[in-house]
Design a protein around this motif. Sequence first.
Motif, PDB file in Angstrom:
ATOM      1  N   ASN A   3     -10.298 -29.492 -19.081  1.00  0.00           N
ATOM      2  CA  ASN A   3      -9.621 -28.344 -17.718  1.00  0.00           C
ATOM      3  C   ASN A   3     -10.113 -27.636 -16.884  1.00  0.00           C
ATOM      4  N   VAL A   4     -11.611 -27.340 -17.808  1.00  0.00           N
ATOM      5  CA  VAL A   4     -13.312 -27.103 -16.076  1.00  0.00           C
ATOM      6  C   VAL A   4     -13.437 -28.289 -15.376  1.00  0.00           C
ATOM      7  N   LYS A   5     -13.730 -29.249 -15.689  1.00  0.00           N
ATOM      8  CA  LYS A   5     -13.575 -30.172 -14.230  1.00  0.00           C
ATOM      9  C   LYS A   5     -12.653 -30.690 -13.869  1.00  0.00           C
ATOM     10  N   LEU A   6     -11.391 -30.348 -14.046  1.00  0.00           N
ATOM     11  CA  LEU A   6     -10.293 -30.882 -13.081  1.00  0.00           C
ATOM     12  C   LEU A   6     -10.506 -29.248 -12.245  1.00  0.00           C
ATOM     13  N   GLU A   7     -10.561 -28.352 -12.821  1.00  0.00           N
ATOM     14  CA  GLU A   7     -10.626 -26.870 -12.010  1.00  0.00           C
ATOM     15  C   GLU A   7     -11.991 -26.796 -10.724  1.00  0.00           C
ATOM     16  N   THR A   8     -12.597 -27.144 -11.230  1.00  0.00           N
ATOM     17  CA  THR A   8     -14.255 -27.500 -10.035  1.00  0.00           C
ATOM     18  C   THR A   8     -13.864 -28.493  -9.161  1.00  0.00           C
ATOM     19  N   TRP A   9     -13.324 -29.282  -9.903  1.00  0.00           N
ATOM     20  CA  TRP A   9     -13.364 -30.862  -8.444  1.00  0.00           C
ATOM     21  C   TRP A   9     -11.726 -30.148  -7.523  1.00  0.00           C
ATOM     22  N   GLU A  10     -10.634 -29.235  -8.269  1.00  0.00           N
ATOM     23  CA  GLU A  10      -9.864 -28.882  -7.299  1.00  0.00           C
ATOM     24  C   GLU A  10     -10.209 -27.797  -6.088  1.00  0.00           C
ATOM     25  N   GLU A  11     -11.587 -26.991  -6.462  1.00  0.00           N
ATOM     26  CA  GLU A  11     -12.244 -25.799  -6.703  1.00  0.00           C
ATOM     27  C   GLU A  11     -12.400 -26.624  -4.877  1.00  0.00           C
ATOM     28  N   LYS A  12     -13.339 -27.819  -5.375  1.00  0.00           N
ATOM     29  CA  LYS A  12     -14.138 -28.829  -4.185  1.00  0.00           C
ATOM     30  C   LYS A  12     -13.597 -29.373  -3.169  1.00  0.00           C
ATOM     31  N   VAL A  13     -11.946 -28.938  -3.651  1.00  0.00           N
ATOM     32  CA  VAL A  13     -10.627 -29.827  -2.562  1.00  0.00           C
ATOM     33  C   VAL A  13     -10.752 -29.080  -1.597  1.00  0.00           C
ATOM     34  N   LEU A  14     -10.594 -27.982  -2.005  1.00  0.00           N
ATOM     35  CA  LEU A  14      -9.925 -26.221  -1.665  1.00  0.00           C
ATOM     36  C   LEU A  14     -11.352 -26.224  -0.703  1.00  0.00           C
ATOM     37  N   ARG A  15     -12.227 -26.271  -0.684  1.00  0.00           N
ATOM     38  CA  ARG A  15     -13.539 -25.952   0.360  1.00  0.00           C
ATOM     39  C   ARG A  15     -13.951 -26.538   0.660  1.00  0.00           C
ATOM     40  N   ASN A  16     -12.964 -27.772   0.753  1.00  0.00           N
ATOM     41  CA  ASN A  16     -13.893 -29.163   1.853  1.00  0.00           C
ATOM     42  C   ASN A  16     -12.187 -28.840   3.017  1.00  0.00           C
ATOM     43  N   TYR A  17     -11.166 -28.924   2.220  1.00  0.00           N
ATOM     44  CA  TYR A  17     -10.051 -28.867   3.111  1.00  0.00           C
ATOM     45  C   TYR A  17      -9.909 -27.200   4.269  1.00  0.00           C
ATOM     46  N   LEU A  18     -10.157 -26.254   3.307  1.00  0.00           N
ATOM     47  CA  LEU A  18     -10.031 -25.586   4.072  1.00  0.00           C
ATOM     48  C   LEU A  18     -11.403 -24.119   4.747  1.00  0.00           C
ATOM     49  N   ASP A  19     -10.089 -23.594   5.478  1.00  0.00           N
ATOM     50  CA  ASP A  19     -11.928 -22.225   6.178  1.00  0.00           C
ATOM     51  C   ASP A  19     -10.913 -21.423   5.757  1.00  0.00           C
ATOM     52  N   GLY A  20     -11.275 -20.465   5.418  1.00  0.00           N
ATOM     53  CA  GLY A  20     -10.720 -19.357   4.746  1.00  0.00           C
ATOM     54  C   GLY A  20      -9.131 -19.494   4.539  1.00  0.00           C
ATOM     55  N   ILE A  21      -8.169 -18.903   5.662  1.00  0.00           N
ATOM     56  CA  ILE A  21      -7.104 -19.221   5.238  1.00  0.00           C
ATOM     57  C   ILE A  21      -6.416 -20.470   6.155  1.00  0.00           C
ATOM     58  N   HIS A  22      -6.520 -21.132   6.712  1.00  0.00           N
ATOM     59  CA  HIS A  22      -6.367 -22.347   7.032  1.00  0.00           C
ATOM     60  C   HIS A  22      -7.174 -23.973   7.160  1.00  0.00           C
ATOM     61  N   LEU A  23      -6.021 -24.636   6.890  1.00  0.00           N
ATOM     62  CA  LEU A  23      -6.293 -26.096   6.368  1.00  0.00           C
ATOM     63  C   LEU A  23      -6.652 -26.260   7.435  1.00  0.00           C
ATOM     64  N   ILE A  24      -7.801 -27.070   7.511  1.00  0.00           N
ATOM     65  CA  ILE A  24      -8.853 -27.925   8.376  1.00  0.00           C
ATOM     66  C   ILE A  24      -8.040 -29.378   8.872  1.00  0.00           C
ATOM     67  N   ASN A  25      -7.403 -30.011   7.501  1.00  0.00           N
ATOM     68  CA  ASN A  25      -6.474 -31.215   8.034  1.00  0.00           C
ATOM     69  C   ASN A  25      -5.674 -31.387   6.626  1.00  0.00           C
ATOM     70  N   ILE A  26      -5.231 -31.886   6.768  1.00  0.00           N
ATOM     71  CA  ILE A  26      -4.188 -32.680   5.676  1.00  0.00           C
ATOM     72  C   ILE A  26      -4.885 -33.555   4.950  1.00  0.00           C
ATOM     73  N   PRO A  27      -5.035 -33.949   3.715  1.00  0.00           N
ATOM     74  CA  PRO A  27      -6.018 -35.263   3.207  1.00  0.00           C
ATOM     75  C   PRO A  27      -4.778 -36.163   3.056  1.00  0.00           C
ATOM     76  N   ALA A  28      -5.629 -37.166   3.070  1.00  0.00           N
ATOM     77  CA  ALA A  28      -4.953 -38.362   2.965  1.00  0.00           C
ATOM     78  C   ALA A  28      -4.593 -39.485   1.830  1.00  0.00           C
ATOM     79  N   SER A  29      -5.193 -38.941   0.858  1.00  0.00           N
ATOM     80  CA  SER A  29      -5.639 -39.405  -0.788  1.00  0.00           C
ATOM     81  C   SER A  29      -4.535 -38.418  -1.477  1.00  0.00           C
ATOM     82  N   ARG A  30      -3.316 -39.031  -1.888  1.00  0.00           N
ATOM     83  CA  ARG A  30      -2.411 -38.172  -2.463  1.00  0.00           C
ATOM     84  C   ARG A  30      -2.674 -37.021  -3.297  1.00  0.00           C
ATOM     85  N   LYS A  31      -3.835 -37.373  -3.837  1.00  0.00           N
ATOM     86  CA  LYS A  31      -3.842 -35.854  -5.386  1.00  0.00           C
ATOM     87  C   LYS A  31      -4.801 -34.887  -4.421  1.00  0.00           C
TER      88      LYS A  31
END
Length: 106
Positions: A3-31
Amino acid sequence: MNNVKLETWEEKVLRNYLDGIHLINIPASRKKRLVILKWLVRKFEQEVTYTERQVNEIIVRHHSDYATLRRELIGYQLMERENGFYWRLPAAQCKSETEIMRQISL
């Protein structure tokens, strides 16, 4: 993945794709897309029914492609739709990530 690694990975995905409350782009990767959709579905109240227009208004606050994201929320079974009305599924009714990934890979 624990769970800790999963949360960290999910947090990283959110950081990479969000600019505040705005989604920069829709990820191509399904996960990664699932992580974004799980973030987006939390913008909808539990046990509230929304019209399509209301759903679009909420989504467009975060990304301009509301139609794709609306369809993805339904496709990933995070929301349901019937007769032009939408609602967020309770977490207990949502399929697990593994079940969703298996289903969309078919």
